[in-house]
Design an enzyme around this catalytic site. Sequence first.
Site, PDB file in Angstrom:
ATOM      1  N   ASN A  80       0.869  -1.182   0.000  1.00  0.00           N
ATOM      2  CA  ASN A  80       0.000   0.000   0.000  1.00  0.00           C
ATOM      3  C   ASN A  80       0.904   1.229   0.000  1.00  0.00           C
ATOM      4  O   ASN A  80       1.507   1.562   1.016  1.00  0.00           O
ATOM      5  CB  ASN A  80      -0.888  -0.037   1.260  1.00  0.00           C
ATOM      6  CG  ASN A  80      -1.700   1.240   1.425  1.00  0.00           C
ATOM      7  OD1 ASN A  80      -1.763   2.073   0.526  1.00  0.00           O
ATOM      8  ND2 ASN A  80      -2.314   1.398   2.589  1.00  0.00           N
TER       9      ASN A  80
ATOM     10  N   LYS B  79       0.136   4.272  -0.268  1.00  0.00           N
ATOM     11  CA  LYS B  79      -0.483   5.472   0.319  1.00  0.00           C
ATOM     12  C   LYS B  79      -0.267   6.662  -0.631  1.00  0.00           C
ATOM     13  O   LYS B  79      -0.227   6.469  -1.840  1.00  0.00           O
ATOM     14  CB  LYS B  79       0.046   5.703   1.736  1.00  0.00           C
ATOM     15  CG  LYS B  79      -0.092   4.424   2.589  1.00  0.00           C
ATOM     16  CD  LYS B  79       0.157   4.610   4.047  1.00  0.00           C
ATOM     17  CE  LYS B  79      -0.040   3.281   4.770  1.00  0.00           C
ATOM     18  NZ  LYS B  79       0.166   3.365   6.206  1.00  0.00           N
TER      19      LYS B  79
ATOM     20  N   HIS C 241      -9.321   1.316   5.303  1.00  0.00           N
ATOM     21  CA  HIS C 241      -8.007   1.483   5.943  1.00  0.00           C
ATOM     22  C   HIS C 241      -8.154   2.456   7.110  1.00  0.00           C
ATOM     23  O   HIS C 241      -8.947   3.408   7.044  1.00  0.00           O
ATOM     24  CB  HIS C 241      -6.998   2.011   4.916  1.00  0.00           C
ATOM     25  CG  HIS C 241      -5.593   1.973   5.437  1.00  0.00           C
ATOM     26  ND1 HIS C 241      -5.106   2.923   6.301  1.00  0.00           N
ATOM     27  CD2 HIS C 241      -4.592   1.083   5.249  1.00  0.00           C
ATOM     28  CE1 HIS C 241      -3.846   2.618   6.614  1.00  0.00           C
ATOM     29  NE2 HIS C 241      -3.519   1.502   5.982  1.00  0.00           N
TER      30      HIS C 241
ATOM     31  N   GLU D  54      -6.471   4.859   8.033  1.00  0.00           N
ATOM     32  CA  GLU D  54      -6.266   6.270   7.674  1.00  0.00           C
ATOM     33  C   GLU D  54      -7.519   6.849   7.027  1.00  0.00           C
ATOM     34  O   GLU D  54      -7.832   8.031   7.208  1.00  0.00           O
ATOM     35  CB  GLU D  54      -5.033   6.395   6.769  1.00  0.00           C
ATOM     36  CG  GLU D  54      -3.751   6.196   7.574  1.00  0.00           C
ATOM     37  CD  GLU D  54      -2.598   5.566   6.798  1.00  0.00           C
ATOM     38  OE1 GLU D  54      -2.632   5.568   5.557  1.00  0.00           O
ATOM     39  OE2 GLU D  54      -1.664   5.075   7.450  1.00  0.00           O
TER      40      GLU D  54
ATOM     41  N   GLU E  15      -4.900  -4.617  10.909  1.00  0.00           N
ATOM     42  CA  GLU E  15      -3.864  -3.593  11.046  1.00  0.00           C
ATOM     43  C   GLU E  15      -4.088  -2.829  12.341  1.00  0.00           C
ATOM     44  O   GLU E  15      -4.900  -1.886  12.384  1.00  0.00           O
ATOM     45  CB  GLU E  15      -3.929  -2.613   9.867  1.00  0.00           C
ATOM     46  CG  GLU E  15      -3.650  -3.238   8.525  1.00  0.00           C
ATOM     47  CD  GLU E  15      -3.105  -2.209   7.536  1.00  0.00           C
ATOM     48  OE1 GLU E  15      -2.047  -2.471   6.952  1.00  0.00           O
ATOM     49  OE2 GLU E  15      -3.715  -1.133   7.369  1.00  0.00           O
TER      50      GLU E  15
ATOM     51  N   GLY F 100       3.070   2.561  10.678  1.00  0.00           N
ATOM     52  CA  GLY F 100       4.009   3.665  10.478  1.00  0.00           C
ATOM     53  C   GLY F 100       4.766   4.058  11.727  1.00  0.00           C
ATOM     54  O   GLY F 100       5.413   5.102  11.775  1.00  0.00           O
TER      55      GLY F 100
ATOM     56  N   SER G 196       4.016  -1.898  10.213  1.00  0.00           N
ATOM     57  CA  SER G 196       5.475  -1.951  10.334  1.00  0.00           C
ATOM     58  C   SER G 196       6.080  -3.303   9.935  1.00  0.00           C
ATOM     59  O   SER G 196       7.057  -3.758  10.528  1.00  0.00           O
ATOM     60  CB  SER G 196       5.915  -1.557  11.753  1.00  0.00           C
ATOM     61  OG  SER G 196       5.483  -0.237  12.046  1.00  0.00           O
TER      62      SER G 196
END
Length: 256
Positions: free
Chosen positions: A11, A13, A98, A100, A170, A176, A216
């Site tokens: 991904n 992003k 996701h 985010e 996730e 991240g 990560s």
Amino acid sequence: MINRKKIIAGNWKMNKTQAEARVVVGDIIREIGRFDSAEIVVCPPFTALSAVSELLGSVTNIRLGAQNMHEAASGAYTGEISAAMLRELYVRYVILGHSERRQYFHEDNATVNRKTKAALAAELRPIVCVGETLPERESDQWKTVLETQLVESLAGFGDKELADIILAYEPVWAIGTGKTASPAQAEEAHQWIRKVLATKFSAAASERIRIQYGGSVKAENAKELLSKPDIDGALVGGASLDARGFAGIIKNACLE
Ligand code: 13P
């Protein structure tokens, strides 16, 4: 026991212009273009889909994914992209829900459910993301949080729909941050997800579905995570931006 083929997705992003995407995909093809013991997906931003699609045209084992889509077929939704627009570029997968998207764009489970429905109707394979935040993990609410996300995001579906869906666990606190869930923590969450699915769907459907871990993941930790029985792949952010890093994950975790 069912043999679930591992699926590794990158991904990207909001990273990489078309020109940058061409370079990295060229390198990925050179590194793992013939690798077939895992399903490999790259998910560039919308603007690079067309360029990456062209490069992947002759490569059969690396597939194209998008990072989001709108649930409507067309209409007055400024700035949005439909499933048909993705299909036209030979996109096969789409990441939905996701964290985010949930956090910054206020997508809730009902939105994710509508998008998943629309993706399935267009024969795109949804990668539906779930995961708890740090406070939810620390207050031991993660099981309830995951259960609610699963039940609401997959509402109205049966075994037939579930067979075309991929899930990604996730944990938000691992995205991240460089702080990976331990293999044991991730495995426990994946087992819980299967348990919830076995109740809402059938035991067979829960055994069959592939669940990726994301947060990560890198070449150094991928093998240990993916050797857990219920972890069927990885959804990789940062480490997928570099061809060697992404290929390293696949080689370390998926070579027999
Ligand atoms: P990182 O691998 O950068 O932690 O991101 C994970 C992720 O959000 C993939 O969707």
